[in-house]
Each structure stands twice: as structure tokens, then as C-alpha cells.
Design an enzyme around this catalytic site. Structure first.
Site, mmCIF file in Angstrom:
data_model
loop_
_atom_site.group_PDB
_atom_site.id
_atom_site.type_symbol
_atom_site.label_atom_id
_atom_site.label_comp_id
_atom_site.label_asym_id
_atom_site.label_seq_id
_atom_site.Cartn_x
_atom_site.Cartn_y
_atom_site.Cartn_z
ATOM 1 C CB CYS A 2 -4.632 -68.428 10.245
ATOM 2 S SG CYS A 2 -4.933 -67.633 8.609
ATOM 3 N NE ARG A 53 -8.115 -68.456 3.933
ATOM 4 C CZ ARG A 53 -8.682 -68.470 2.555
ATOM 5 N NH1 ARG A 53 -9.163 -69.214 2.102
ATOM 6 N NH2 ARG A 53 -7.794 -67.916 1.688
ATOM 7 N N GLY A 379 4.528 -50.140 14.245
ATOM 8 C CA GLY A 379 5.651 -49.454 14.123
ATOM 9 C C GLY A 379 6.701 -50.029 15.247
#
Length: 650
Positions: A2, A53, A379
Site C-alpha cells: 500500500c 490500499r 531472489g
């Protein structure tokens, strides 16, 4: 994921104006949260919290923010994920807490009510940045996660109002923001490609450091008296690992790491929306994708991008790994035209100068990924935790060479070399030219000798690492009277005897949060995509801290232990190749498809009119690059990103 923003002002403003300002702040962050938005205002203390949001957990209205605690004391705006929230919820329910919905936001509030903020954040496993207003004590708390995965800025407007937010663009909506450019931070930017914490491009705005809590009482706003505490320190964890190293066998270490990473990945698969993974075909992303695929019977969605230039193209490697794992794989090839279309947006996406050119492919792969999923695992962190960067052995080799000279002689030589201009050194050093070329030293002899002068000055390995891995700038720098390397590099003091650990630690507190994680956050959130980094689970970090260098680098092979875990899932022959990184051919592009754009930003009259940079130095770098005599792509990209930012925001 958010966007959050808020303020505390001592100015008596009508409720309607307080609400309108809060609304403008949150609207500026709508890209971070396209699904919902809200504001909360308390007129008497002049406090407002705003939220945008991106719904990932509990997609219902019960996850709406700002959210008020069940006892009515606390109000929160929160960005991120607490992955262990369900376990915490069960623990809190046993203590008598009741929950209306299924969001981790509600659990955070209950945890603060039950344990207090300091103990509560110690229990959270995740990535997060939040603002919490205590309505009883009239205090604002700002909290950032342990590794700095989620951004959080704070500071003061010119009228004394305290502001905070996920991105700087929210601050600029405050009437009369008027914050001057921080020239010290700008000089650091040209050295490092990023502005290191706690600095920002604005003089009175700061980044909240990783693992920190800021407390500001309403009565202290006028005095600008904030209290900063550290609730978790990667520096302390890393040094403890050095003092108490792993003592088991190689197999035990691989088994433990496999289990820890597998648990971290599984925790980050929890979502009420589709989840996928970035896949480059390298060690880190391949292992994350493999552990994801091992956790489910359905094909995992994986995504990569490629380039026509073979030296930058990782798509074939990613394709081979995806085929072996059986993932549902999607790839996109990038052209200079794709980059050209994105470049004008970069100053808006990062909203302070940022010049890691892999921001371009990261944006493009994020945009493609968001068309298919809402959450993507990466990663990130593998190179820092397991000694994966090629610069580590290169820096160590240079340090050993420099250390042969006594400190006093080295410093005197450094001073002499730095006092002379590259032009003079080019003439003096003519006899050394053939030797330097055989050693592979880049650029004109004078520039190389001047660089050697910079590297010969530091006494500690940490400071040496900072200089060795920063840009070589023209004598006098690019910002008049300002030059240097981030003071954070002094934090590796006492680690000269463990240089591999020192390099990792310095990257964990500088390059990782301020470059890599900043890049991924802005690129992914620009398209409403949540990026999660399981390798940076703080328990994996603690495990990596205790691993001896021999488990990370063996027989010249970096990330040795991580490779042993990966080979359990992916054959060695699909992975073994030269590390490419996630870059783009900026040097080539600046001489051809991007030349007109760059010429415009580096125009001599424009530079003189702006009066910020040393125009002669800039033009010299540009001319040398165009001629092909030198490759100044990195420092030129930094200059261009600053110029583009200046044109957009100033």
C-alpha cells in the site's frame, strides 16, 4: 502492499482543509494502492493519516484503512505484510482478543494493544512500514521493517509541519513545501547511483533507517524533537554471527539453509490473490522458483525479460530453468523503444534521483507480471548474504595490493596523485601506460592514476570498500565543493580481519536497502504489484551471518552453499554460467537511440542556467563517452537521472 502518508501540524486549520490536504497526499500514492483509499483526521491536535490500499489479504471492506484498534486508542496506516499474522492472531485470541476480519492490519493493532509497540514489532515476521497514532498519549510512531524492504520518509515542511509518507511525492502536495535540494546528498548520489539513508534529495526530509522506530509527541513538533530507536540491527546480527560461527558439516549447513529458505518461501505464498515469481535463470531467482514449485502441485507463474543484445540477455537461461521446473513461464523482449517510452516516467516513479539503470528492465518485467498476478517473489538478497558479487574478490585483491605499502607512504602517495589533474598525470604517467593496459585498467592513464590516488587513502577496509565501489568523478566532483562517500562505510570498523563478512555487511546496510530494494519497490508499486523477498527473511539473515567464508566462497566459486541447495532442484549445467546482472546496454544506447534525449538534458546553456552542476566536467564526460575513448555510462546515467528529476520536480 500500500501507500501511506500523514502529518501533524501546529497550525489551526479548519477540518475541511485538513481533510483536503490528506486526500491530496493519498491521491499522489494511488499507484501503490489502486483498490481502496481512506483518511482519518483529528482536528484538535491537527493530525491526519491517509492510506491507499492494494488488497492482498482479506479483500473485503474489513481490511479498510486507516484502521482503529478495538479499544479505540490507536489508529494505523500500514504498508506491507506480516507473514506470521495468523499465528499471532491465534495467540492473541487465546488472550481474549476478538477479530472482525482476516487482515494482518487488525492483528498488528491487537499486538500493539497487548504487548506495546516495541515488543510487538519484535514478533512480526515480514516487510512493513507503518504510522501509528496514539490518541491517549498523543504520540506518533513510525516503524520500518528490519532490512528496509518497505520505504518510509519523514521530515518537516517550511512552515514546521511534520510529514511522513511512503514516497516523496506525497510531501510535495503540502502547501508551501519549499524544501531546498540537499547538495551533500546530491554529491553522494553521484558517487553511488542512489542517495544513502538517512539522507534524501531534500535538506529537511529523511529516510527512516531500517529496523527503526521513530516517536514524535505532539508537543515536540515545534521543536522538531524526534526520538529514534533501533529494535533490530543487521550490524549486530552480522557481528554476532562472526563471533559465533557455524560449526556443523557442509551437509548440515545445506540442510539447514534448505529448510529455512523453504519455510520463508512458503510463508510468502499466503495471499488471497494470484502469486508468481521473477525468474532470471540465475542462482537466487531459480532457487526461489524451485522452492515455490516444490510447495505446490500446480505450475507456478514465472516471468522474465530479454534483450536483443546477447551479452545482456538472460531469457534463454530463465526459459531452460522454467522448463525443468515445469513452471508456467512468460517472457518479454525489451527494445530501445520500450526504454525510451519509460524514461520520461522515471523521475515521477522514483521522485528523487536514482540511477541504477536496471530500473528500466525491473519496471518492464513488473508491468508484464502485473498483467497476470498481484504478488511476485524475487531472489533479492542472495548476493549480499552469500557473497555473490564479482566486486567482492576484485575489491579484496586491490585491498591486499594497497596494504603492502605502509599507511604513511600510501597516504602521501594518494595525496600527491589527487592533487594533480588527470591531464598532468596523463603526461607524467606515460611510461606506465603499457603496464596499465596489460592489467586491464580502463580509460586514460591520468584518470586511472587519479583513481588509484583515491583508493590509496583509506586506512580501514570498510572505507576502502566504499571508495572502490563508488564512481570515479572528475577532480572537484560534479557538485561544487561537495564530494565524498557515504559515512555508513565506516560502520565495518573492526572487521578488517574478516573482509568477506565486512563487504556483505556494508552492502546490507547501504546498497541493498538504498539501491536494490528501492528499485524493486518503486518499479513494482508503479504497477500495483507486490514484490516479496523470501531470502531476506530475518531468520535467514541470522543464519547467513554465522556461515564462515569457506561455506560462501570455495575454490573461487561464490555463493557456494546456496548453489549446493539449488542443485537439489535444478541441474548444475543449467546454472553454471558467468553472472550477468540485470542491466541494460546504456552505454550503447546513449551513443545512438538515447543520444538526442541526453544531449537535450546535458546542453551547456541548460547546465549554466540551472547552476547546480559543474558544466565543464559534465560536458567533458559526455564528449569522451561519445568519442568512444571512455565508457562513462554509469556516471552519465546518474547525471541524466538528476537532470530529468530537476526538470520534472523543480
Amino acid at each position: 502492499m500500500c501507500g501511506i502518508a500523514g502529518y501533524i501540524t501546529a497550525h489551526a486549520l479548519p477540518l475541511s482543509e485538513l481533510k483536503e490536504i490528506a486526500r491530496r497526499m493519498t491521491v499522489s500514492l494511488v499507484h501503490r494502492g489502486p483498490d481502496d483509499g481512506g483518511i482519518w483526521v483529528d482536528e484538535k491536535p491537527g493530525v491526519s493519516l491517509g492510506h491507499r490500499r492494494l488488497a492482498v489479504l482479506d479483500l473485503s471492506a474489513l481490511g479498510h484503512q486507516p484502521m482503529i484498534s478495538a479499544d479505540g486508542r490507536y489508529v494505523i496506516v500500514y504498508n506491507g505484510e506480516v507473514y506470521n499474522f495468523r499465528g499471532l492472531q491465534r495467540e492473541l485470541e487465546d488472550m481474549g482478543h476478538l477479530f472482525r476480519g482476516g487482515s494482518d492490519t487488525e492483528v498488528i493493532l491487537a499486538a500493539v494493544v497487548e504487548w506495546g509497540i516495541q515488543e510487538a514489532v519484535q514478533r512480526f515476521v515480514g516487510m512493513f512500514a507503518f504510522g501509528l497514532w496514539d490518541r491517549t498519549d498523543r504520540k506518533l510512531y513510525l516503524v520500518r521493517d528490519r532490512l528496509g524492504i518497505k520505504p518510509l520518509y519523514y521530515g518537516w515542511a517550511s512552515d514546521g509541519t511534520f510529514l511522513f509518507g511512503s514516497e516523496l511525492k506525497a510531501f510535495r502536495t503540502w502547501p508551501g513545501f519549499n524544501n531546498p535540494v540537499n547538495l551533500e546528498a546530491l554529491a553522494l548520489f553521484f558517487r553511488h547511483n542512489y542517495i544513502p539513508a538517512p539522507y534524501t534529495i531534500y535538506r529537511h526530509i529523511r529516510k527512516l533507517p531500517q529496523g527503526s522506530i521513530l516517536v514524535l509527541s505532539q508537543c515536540d513538533v515545534a521543536d522538531r524533537n524526534v526520538k529514534l530507536t533501533t529494535y533490530w540491527s543487521v550490524e549486530d546480527v552480522w557481528k554476532q554471527g562472526i563471533r559465533e560461527p557455524w560449526c556443523g558439516t557442509d551437509k548440515d549447513a545445506a540442510d539447514t539453509l534448505d529448510e529455512a529458505l523453504g519455510k520463508a518461501v512458503r510463508m510468502r505464498l499466503v495471499a488471497d490473490v494470484p502469486v508468481g515469481a521473477f525468474l532470471s535463470g540465475g542462482i537466487d531467482s531459480s532457487l526461489v522458483a524451485a522452492l515455490m514449485q516444490a510447495s505446490t502441485t500446480k505450475p507456478v507463474r514465472t516471468f522474465t525479460i530479454g534483450f536483443a543484445e546477447s551479452e545482456y540477455d538472460e531469457a534463454p537461461h530463465a526459459r531452460a530453468v522454467a522448463k525443468h521446473l515445469g513452471t508456467d513461464h512468460t517472457e518479454l523482449y525489451v527494445t530501445p523503444r520500450d526504454a525510451m517510452e519509460l524514461i520520461p516516467k522515471i523521475p515521477t516513479l522514483w521522485d528523487e534521483p536514482f540511477a541504477d539503470s536496471s530500473q528500466i528492465p525491473t519496471c518492464l518485467v513488473s508491468q508484464m507480471t502485473r498483467d497476470h498476478v498481484t504478488v511476485a517473489l524475487s531472489g533479492d538478497g542472495g548476493d549480499e548474504l552469500f557473497s555473490g558479487y564479482t566486486r567482492y574478490p576484485e575489491t579484496l585483491r586491490l585491498w591486499k595490493m594497497a596494504a603492502h605499502l605502509p599507511g604513511r607512504i600510501r597516504r602521501r602517495a594518494a595525496k600527491c596523485l589527487c592533487m594533480l589533474s588527470p591531464e598532468v598525470l596523463d603526461i607524467i604517467g606515460m611510461p606506465l601506460r603499457p603496464i596499465l593496459r596489460r592489467l586491464g585498467a580502463p580509460g586514460p592513464t591520468g584518470r586511472v592514476l587519479h583513481r588509484l590516488g583515491e583508493l590509496s587513502g583509506p586506512d580501514t577496509f570498510g572505507e576502502f570498500y566504499g571508495w572502490a565501489n563508488s564512481h570515479q568523478l572528475p577532480p572537484g566532483g560534479l557538485v561544487p565543493g561537495k564530494d565524498g562517500v557515504s559515512p555508513a562505510f565506516a560502520r565495518a570498523s573492526g572487521l578488517d580481519k574478516t573482509p568477506w563478512s565486512a563487504m556483505s555487511l556494508l552492502d546490507l546496510i547501504t546498497y541493498l536497502p538504498d539501491d536494490i530494494l528501492t528499485k524493486v519497490d518503486r518499479a513494482s508499486m508503479a504497477f500495483g504489484l507486490e514484490a516479496r523477498a523470501p531470502v531476506l527473511d530475518h531468520r535467514v539473515v541470522a543464519l547467513a551471518a554465522g556461515l564462515p567464508a569457506a561455506l560462501k566462497v570455495r575454490n573461487g566459486e561464490r555463493k557456494w552453499l546456496l548453489r549446493q541447495v539449488l542443485y537439489r532442484y535444478v541441474p548444475r549445467d543449467l546454472i553454471e554460467r558467468t553472472k550477468m546482472g540485470f542491466g541494460v546496454p546504456v552505454g550503447q544506447w546513449l551513443r545512438d537511440p538515447l543520444r538526442e534525449w541526453a544531449e537535450n538534458l546535458l546542453d551547456e546553456k541548460r547546465l549554466h542556467r540551472q547552476g547546480v552542476l559543474v558544466s565543464d566536467a559534465v560536458r567533458c564526460l559526455w564528449t569522451e563517452h561519445l568519442s568512444g575513448r571512455c565508457n562513462h555510462q554509469y556516471v552519465l546515467w546518474s547525471i541524466l537521472m538528476f537532470q530529468a528529476w530537476l526538470e520534472t520536480w523543480q
